[in-house]
Design a protein around this motif. Structure first.
Motif, PDB file in Angstrom:
ATOM      1  N   ARG A   1       0.842  -1.199   0.000  1.00 54.95           N
ATOM      2  CA  ARG A   1       0.000   0.000   0.000  1.00 54.95           C
ATOM      3  C   ARG A   1       0.877   1.249   0.000  1.00 54.95           C
ATOM      4  NH1 ARG A   1      -3.548  -3.037  -0.584  1.00 54.95           N
ATOM      5  NH2 ARG A   1      -5.188  -3.780   0.802  1.00 54.95           N
TER       6      ARG A   1
ATOM      7  N   LEU B   1       1.432   4.399   1.491  1.00 58.06           N
ATOM      8  CA  LEU B   1       0.985   5.054   2.728  1.00 58.06           C
ATOM      9  C   LEU B   1       1.632   6.415   2.927  1.00 58.06           C
ATOM     10  CD1 LEU B   1       1.079   2.136   5.349  1.00 58.06           C
ATOM     11  CD2 LEU B   1      -0.903   3.033   4.117  1.00 58.06           C
TER      12      LEU B   1
ATOM     13  N   ARG C   1      -0.716   9.083   4.109  1.00 61.44           N
ATOM     14  CA  ARG C   1      -1.859   9.302   3.246  1.00 61.44           C
ATOM     15  C   ARG C   1      -3.139   8.764   3.871  1.00 61.44           C
ATOM     16  NH1 ARG C   1      -1.317   7.166  -2.796  1.00 61.44           N
ATOM     17  NH2 ARG C   1      -2.273   8.913  -3.889  1.00 61.44           N
ATOM     18  N   ARG C   2      -3.120   7.518   4.155  1.00 59.92           N
ATOM     19  CA  ARG C   2      -4.300   6.918   4.801  1.00 59.92           C
ATOM     20  C   ARG C   2      -3.836   5.631   5.461  1.00 59.92           C
ATOM     21  NH1 ARG C   2      -5.229   6.370  -0.743  1.00 59.92           N
ATOM     22  NH2 ARG C   2      -4.632   4.295  -1.475  1.00 59.92           N
ATOM     23  N   ILE C   3      -4.373   5.369   6.580  1.00 57.60           N
ATOM     24  CA  ILE C   3      -3.994   4.142   7.269  1.00 57.60           C
ATOM     25  C   ILE C   3      -5.239   3.654   7.995  1.00 57.60           C
ATOM     26  CG2 ILE C   3      -3.133   5.254   9.384  1.00 57.60           C
ATOM     27  CD1 ILE C   3      -0.700   3.355   9.147  1.00 57.60           C
ATOM     28  N   ARG C   4      -5.631   2.440   7.714  1.00 51.89           N
ATOM     29  CA  ARG C   4      -6.855   1.891   8.321  1.00 51.89           C
ATOM     30  C   ARG C   4      -6.477   0.968   9.457  1.00 51.89           C
ATOM     31  NH1 ARG C   4      -9.800   0.311   3.084  1.00 51.89           N
ATOM     32  NH2 ARG C   4     -10.436   2.336   2.318  1.00 51.89           N
TER      33      ARG C   4
ATOM     34  N   ALA D   1       0.831   7.920  12.893  1.00 55.39           N
ATOM     35  CA  ALA D   1      -0.464   7.841  12.208  1.00 55.39           C
ATOM     36  C   ALA D   1      -1.266   6.612  12.634  1.00 55.39           C
ATOM     37  CB  ALA D   1      -0.252   7.825  10.697  1.00 55.39           C
TER      38      ALA D   1
END
Ligand SMILES: [Zn+2]
Ligand SMILES: [Zn+2]
Length: 245
Positions: A164, A166, A194-197, A225
């Motif tokens: 991914r 990230l 950027r985005r981390i779930r 994050a």
């Protein structure tokens, strides 16, 4: 063809050769039918680092069992690190070709070697996803791909984990008008996630490391994050200046 002329000479000649299919990007020899990425001779002389390395930062150490003095004094954000080889000779030439020639098939022999040392690390099973240290925005203008990303995708494939994107490096536009000292500070520290779930355990991949500072900053950004833990894998380490005579 001024662009090609500008590339000629020394290692850059190999870069030009790297753009030509059928030639080994490291030695320039024609490759056999079954050879991919690198010729058999160059594959044979790619050797991993010898000697103990600190399990926390990957730097040469007296013992491979315990963190080095530096890591005991100031523990880095990553919980473990592996480095595959020395940034010299054939490995250096192969990375140069990967960076400049975008030979995806070259990412495979290099990335699979890195995946093998990751798989041998005690923490490999904990890794849930793989990401990479993104190249600088200015470099991406010239080359939209990134050697670290190509390697990370190969490592992810080898480990059967998702890769991914990230991390993002902050653009230069944000730095306009700042003092040089401030820009330097920012360029060294400017990663955003950027985005981390959720709270995944992340493997962070890079192509070359010198002091490990960039990897540490990127690992710190991931931890901040929400990553539960970050481990680091780097294909090559620049030779330790202390060991050179
Ligand atoms: Zn070769
Ligand atoms: Zn260490």
């Amino acid at each position: 063809m001024p662009a090609v002329r500008a590339l000629m000479g020394g290692p850059a000649e190999r870069v030009v050769e790297a753009l030509l299919p059928g030639l080994c990007p490291c030695c320039g020899q024609p490759m056999g039918g079954a050879e991919r990425g690198l010729c058999g001779g160059c594959q044979a002389v790619l050797v991993p680092l010898r000697g103990a390395a600190c399990p926390r930062c990957g730097a040469p150490a007296d013992s491979g069992e315990e963190p080095c003095v530096e890591c005991r004094r100031a523990p880095p954000p990553q919980l473990g690190a592996v480095v595959w080889g020395e940034h010299a000779d054939t490995l250096r030439a192969a990375l140069l070709a990967l960076k400049h020639g975008r030979r995806d098939e070259l990412a495979r022999p290099l990335g699979s070697r890195l995946a093998a040392v990751v798989a041998a690390a005690g923490w490999a099973d904990a890794v849930e996803l793989v990401t990479w240290v993104p190249s600088h925005p200015l470099r991406r203008l010239a080359r939209p791909w990134c050697a670290a990303e190509l390697l990370a995708r190969e490592v992810a494939r080898g480990l059967a984990r998702p890769a991914r994107r990230l991390l993002v490096r902050r653009g230069l536009g944000r730095q306009a008008g700042r003092t040089r000292a401030r820009r330097l500070l920012l360029s060294a520290s400017s990663f955003r996630v950027r985005r981390i779930r959720g709270t995944p355990t992340v493997l962070l991949v890079d192509d070359v490391t010198t002091t490990g500072t960039t990897l540490q900053r990127a690992a710190a950004a991931l931890t901040a994050a929400g990553a539960r833990a970050v481990f680091v894998a780097c294909l090559a380490r620049t030779p330790d200046p202390r060991s050179m005579t």
